[in-house]
Design an enzyme around this catalytic site. Structure first.
Site, PDB file in Angstrom:
ATOM      1  N   CYS A  40      -3.453   2.097  -4.364  1.00 57.63           N
ATOM      2  CA  CYS A  40      -3.258   3.417  -4.982  1.00 57.63           C
ATOM      3  C   CYS A  40      -1.807   3.647  -5.364  1.00 57.63           C
ATOM      4  O   CYS A  40      -1.514   4.482  -6.218  1.00 57.63           O
ATOM      5  CB  CYS A  40      -3.649   4.529  -4.014  1.00 57.63           C
ATOM      6  SG  CYS A  40      -5.294   4.409  -3.349  1.00 57.63           S
ATOM      7  N   HIS A  66     -12.847   7.156  -4.688  1.00 59.88           N
ATOM      8  CA  HIS A  66     -12.359   6.427  -5.865  1.00 59.88           C
ATOM      9  C   HIS A  66     -12.890   4.991  -5.787  1.00 59.88           C
ATOM     10  O   HIS A  66     -13.009   4.436  -4.686  1.00 59.88           O
ATOM     11  CB  HIS A  66     -10.823   6.328  -5.862  1.00 59.88           C
ATOM     12  CG  HIS A  66     -10.108   7.488  -6.476  1.00 59.88           C
ATOM     13  ND1 HIS A  66      -8.880   7.935  -6.019  1.00 59.88           N
ATOM     14  CD2 HIS A  66     -10.415   8.276  -7.550  1.00 59.88           C
ATOM     15  CE1 HIS A  66      -8.475   8.952  -6.759  1.00 59.88           C
ATOM     16  NE2 HIS A  66      -9.377   9.181  -7.695  1.00 59.88           N
TER      17      HIS A  66
HETATM   18  N1  ARG Z   1      -4.430  12.367  -2.338  1.00 56.09           N
HETATM   19  C1  ARG Z   1      -4.767  11.629  -3.491  1.00 56.09           C
HETATM   20  C2  ARG Z   1      -6.012  12.203  -4.129  1.00 56.09           C
HETATM   21  O1  ARG Z   1      -6.889  12.605  -3.399  1.00 56.09           O
HETATM   22  C3  ARG Z   1      -4.945  10.178  -3.147  1.00 56.09           C
HETATM   23  C4  ARG Z   1      -5.108   9.291  -4.332  1.00 56.09           C
HETATM   24  C5  ARG Z   1      -5.413   7.876  -3.966  1.00 56.09           C
HETATM   25  N2  ARG Z   1      -5.423   7.052  -5.111  1.00 56.09           N
HETATM   26  C6  ARG Z   1      -6.323   6.095  -5.382  1.00 56.09           C
HETATM   27  N3  ARG Z   1      -6.129   5.363  -6.422  1.00 56.09           N
HETATM   28  N4  ARG Z   1      -7.395   5.932  -4.674  1.00 56.09           N
HETATM   29  O2  ARG Z   1      -6.144  12.297  -5.316  1.00 56.09           O
END
Ligand code: ARG
Length: 263
Positions: free
Chosen positions: A253, A159
């Site tokens: 996050c 991300h």
């Molecule tokens: N386990 C989640 C996923 O893989 C983690 C999300 C993390 N969020 C972020 N904004 N980077 O989707």
């Protein structure tokens, strides 16, 4: 934000997640609570809470709900089925509060503020592992502003908010190797002051920080970036997010901006 009452590692949708490396929910709740208190009490941020839902362990990562641009909430379309069921909970929350809610036309994948961040009034968006380039074009049309698309190059930084941390207009911290060479060039052209983060600290989610004015809430154990930011005049607050790292998440996050101007 959303309290991690039902949090845990129950599936694997990014390289950080391993069902055999379970998160300790009690510790996770305590870490979340510290972050929440820091934001609300020390930094006086008004935090709205989304009720947690059994069976949706990643709902606490509200940054992925969507992206708020003025009064328009652009709802996410998740890449993985495991997170799809979160969407109605997020959208309902915004609808009940009279936000305008839109979603990108199918099948464009878009994971909200996890992959879309403002630096000043420039909107940057990441693509490849979760959101798609096509979604950026549709997002630009929908919100009526250009989107600077950044290609992510390392699945561990899946991300945009894992490798880019806008600090103020024209200034950001970033982990260069998480971006394709062309996107590294684009960042240098569009953000005059870039603080590079080391690989070790990037892997500790140094870039996944919440910036509230001059205050930066960042993961502990990233002394190099913490020092750089302190020297640049920021007030650094370190928090532990070890249990969330196991799901590929950090402080940023766990929060979605509702009012960027206020910060
Ligand atoms: N386990 C989640 C996923 O893989 C983690 C999300 C993390 N969020 C972020 N904004 N980077 O989707």
């Amino acid at each position: 934000m959303c309290r991690p009452d039902h949090y845990g590692i129950y599936y694997e949708i990014n390289p950080w997640m391993d069902r055999n490396r379970q998160a300790d929910r009690t510790v996770a709740l305590r870490q979340w609570e510290v972050l929440y208190q820091l934001l609300t009490e020390t930094l006086r941020v008004q935090v709205e809470l989304l009720p947690s839902v059994p069976g949706l362990p990643d709902l606490c990562f509200t940054a992925n709900a969507g992206l708020l641009v003025d009064n328009l909430f652009v709802s996410s379309r998740f890449r993985y089925r495991e997170r799809e069921a979160e969407v109605p909970h997020f959208t309902q929350w915004f609808l009940e509060r009279n936000y305008r809610v839109a979603c990108l036309p199918e099948p464009a994948l878009f994971e909200g503020e996890g992959d879309a961040l403002f630096c000043g009034d420039r909107l940057f968006a990441g693509y490849r592992f979760r959101s798609e380039l096509q979604a950026h074009h549709l997002l630009a049309e929908l919100v009526g502003m250009p989107v600077h698309s950044l290609e992510l190059a390392d699945p561990w930084f899946y991300h945009l908010d894992t490798c880019l941390c806008p600090l103020q207009p024209g200034r950001a911290a970033y982990y260069p190797d998480a971006f394709s060479p062309a996107s590294q060039r684009l960042l240098k052209e569009t953000i005059p002051e870039l603080f590079p983060v080391t690989e070790v600290e990037a892997r500790r989610f140094a870039c996944n920080a919440i910036v509230v004015g001059q205050a930066v809430v960042m993961n502990a154990d990233c002394p190099h970036l913490a020092r750089t930011l302190a020297e640049a005049g920021y007030q650094v607050h370190e928090v532990e997010t070890t249990e969330f790292l196991k799901a590929g998440g950090g402080p940023k996050c766990l929060a979605l901006f509702l009012d960027r101007e206020a910060t």
